[in-house]
Enzyme design. Structure first.
Site, PDB file in Angstrom:
ATOM      1  N   GLY A   2      -1.683  -5.201  -3.050  1.00 13.16           N
ATOM      2  CA  GLY A   2      -2.560  -4.269  -2.039  1.00 13.16           C
ATOM      3  C   GLY A   2      -3.013  -3.062  -2.479  1.00 13.16           C
ATOM      4  O   GLY A   2      -4.049  -2.615  -2.263  1.00 13.16           O
ATOM      5  N   GLN A   7      -1.196  -5.423   6.306  1.00 16.26           N
ATOM      6  CA  GLN A   7      -0.273  -5.702   7.466  1.00 16.26           C
ATOM      7  C   GLN A   7      -0.732  -6.687   8.464  1.00 16.26           C
ATOM      8  O   GLN A   7       0.270  -7.163   9.129  1.00 16.26           O
ATOM      9  CB  GLN A   7       0.001  -4.319   8.214  1.00 16.26           C
ATOM     10  N   CYS A  52       6.826   3.013   0.777  1.00  9.06           N
ATOM     11  CA  CYS A  52       6.000   3.678  -0.449  1.00  9.06           C
ATOM     12  C   CYS A  52       6.306   5.050  -0.182  1.00  9.06           C
ATOM     13  O   CYS A  52       5.821   5.921  -1.298  1.00  9.06           O
ATOM     14  CB  CYS A  52       4.555   3.342  -0.268  1.00  9.06           C
ATOM     15  N   ASN A  84       0.642   0.573   9.324  1.00 13.02           N
ATOM     16  CA  ASN A  84       1.727   0.043   8.689  1.00 13.02           C
ATOM     17  C   ASN A  84       3.009   0.494   9.192  1.00 13.02           C
ATOM     18  O   ASN A  84       4.230   0.176   9.243  1.00 13.02           O
ATOM     19  CB  ASN A  84       1.780  -0.086   7.266  1.00 13.02           C
ATOM     20  N   SER A 103      -1.721  -8.345   0.544  1.00 13.52           N
ATOM     21  CA  SER A 103      -0.741  -8.522  -0.540  1.00 13.52           C
ATOM     22  C   SER A 103       0.307  -9.471   0.123  1.00 13.52           C
ATOM     23  O   SER A 103       0.636  -9.723   0.953  1.00 13.52           O
ATOM     24  CB  SER A 103       0.115  -7.202  -0.377  1.00 13.52           C
ATOM     25  N   ALA A 104       0.320 -10.457  -1.053  1.00 15.02           N
ATOM     26  CA  ALA A 104       1.254 -11.515  -0.813  1.00 15.02           C
ATOM     27  C   ALA A 104       2.648 -11.579  -0.086  1.00 15.02           C
ATOM     28  O   ALA A 104       3.339 -12.077   0.651  1.00 15.02           O
ATOM     29  CB  ALA A 104       1.438 -12.764  -1.791  1.00 15.02           C
ATOM     30  N   HIS A 105       3.349 -10.289  -0.475  1.00  8.39           N
ATOM     31  CA  HIS A 105       4.985 -10.332   0.258  1.00  8.39           C
ATOM     32  C   HIS A 105       4.871  -9.683   1.413  1.00  8.39           C
ATOM     33  O   HIS A 105       6.080  -9.851   2.188  1.00  8.39           O
ATOM     34  CB  HIS A 105       5.550  -9.362  -0.994  1.00  8.39           C
TER      35      HIS A 105
END
Length: 381
Positions: free
Chosen positions: A70, A178, A327, A150, A198-200
């Site tokens: 992302g 998200q 983050c 998020n 974002s895949a995770h």
């Protein structure tokens, strides 16, 4: 018993996704840019993955570009748009993910754009009239507003925002990290130019994501090198990651109704039990369906952080939660999101983000609330 309630930071990799990825680490060899059979096979699989993702969100496969996640997708959209278009202003909010806010601040420091930060109410909502006013004063603009925050879960109305941007001939970028894999999208009916994922965050692998770029929008590449991703993202593709991401994405959307029913049941149950068993608890951001993301519940606890040490004490009991974005976990000034919505000092210091995933259960929530009662010295009901 270990309890993981930090799915907004990262969801666990689905074992079925891992099994799907495994052959591409050792058995399925080759470079997808090679013209021999090994390369052609991998190239075909990449394009199938691109089609899978595009189909679920109402996009054309050629509008999907694979990235490392992302953050790269956000940077690629924002910096690429500023390089390619005569953009003078970027309109956003101070509660965006730092992949967005820090990029905007960097561009402003270089003198490339002027940042316009929209005001927010105490739940993290913008006023659409403020957006209209900002666009009237800054006609050559890029608007960057995430779908769901998020940390507090508040949703922006990206359909209405897109229409306003379209009326003012502005570009619209949305960080959907998200919500992708949780909420439905039909990009054929949305006026969005860039969309990052974002895949995770949807039970796929870490280190891979995608950027949607609407057909007809042309931006500059951030990376120089080969011709991969139609000259937009040079570098040999992350084959296991891309294929794992597409598999996870497909599974999420095929089971979306069941998934959301489960997530909302957990969020609603935890909110009700916290109100019942911890008098004085309050919630940051929106919490109701249609206004908030089902995965996130941000809670201001009725205690003094210096006495409770909430995150530490939950951690030593095997319960993983967070105070905000992973983050930004090294910051000592409290959440930039809570500061951005004007949260009181006690909320800045005593708030916990609980974020739910498919493996979570109501039993885990009961255990977590029981530990919280012990930590904040509330009587057990």
């Amino acid at each position: 018993m270990n309890i993981y309630l930090d799915n907004a930071a990262s969801t666990p990799l689905d074992p079925e996704v891992f099994a799907h990825m495994t052959p591409f680490f050792c058995e399925q060899i080759g470079n997808p840019s090679s013209t021999h059979a090994h390369g052609r096979n991998l190239r075909n699989l990449i394009e199938q993955a691109r089609k899978t993702i595009a189909t679920h969100i109402g996009a054309n496969p050629r509008e999907i570009y694979f990235t490392s996640g992302g953050t790269e997708a956000d940077n690629m959209a924002i910096v690429g748009a500023v390089q390619a278009y005569p953009i003078t202003h970027i309109i956003s909010t101070v509660i965006e993910h730092h992949a967005v806010t820090h990029t905007i601040e960097h561009l402003e420091a270089e003198g490339k754009i002027k940042a316009v930060w929209l005001p927010l109410d105490h739940k993290g909502n913008i006023d659409l009239d403020d957006l209209r006013s900002a666009l009237q004063q800054a006609p050559k603009a890029l608007v960057s507003l995430m779908h769901a925050n998020n940390e507090i879960g508040t949703l922006h109305d990206i359909h209405a925002i897109g229409e306003i941007c379209k009326e003012h001939d502005a570009l619209f970028h949305s960080d959907t990290v998200q919500t992708m894999g949780t909420l439905r999208y039909d990009l054929s009916s949305l006026s969005i130019d860039f969309l990052a994922a974002s895949a995770h965050k949807f039970y796929g692998p870490k280190g891979v994501g995608f950027l949607y770029i609407r057909k007809g929008v042309k931006i500059s590449s951030l990376i120089l090198g080969g011709s991969q991703e139609r000259n937009m993202r040079p570098g040999t593709e992350n084959i296991p990651g891309i294929l794992g991401m597409a598999y996870a994405f497909d599974k999420c959307y095929k089971n979306l109704d069941h998934k959301n029913k489960h997530l909302w049941s957990l969020k609603t149950y935890m909110k009700e039990q916290l109100e019942l068993r911890l008098p004085g608890v309050t919630f940051n951001g929106e919490t109701e369906p249609g206004k908030s993301n089902p995965t996130v519940l941000n809670v201001a606890m009725p205690c003094n952080e210096a006495d409770c040490m909430l995150l530490f004490n939950l951690d030593i009991h095997g319960i993983s939660v967070s105070g905000g974005s992973a983050c930004n976990s090294g910051a000592n000034l409290g959440s930039h999101v809570l500061r951005g919505i004007g949260a009181p000092r006690n909320a800045l210091m005593n708030s916990i983000r609980f974020s739910f995933g498919m493996p979570n259960t109501k039993e885990e929530i009961d255990i977590t609330i029981g530990k919280l009662q012990e930590i904040v010295k509330q009587p057990v009901i």
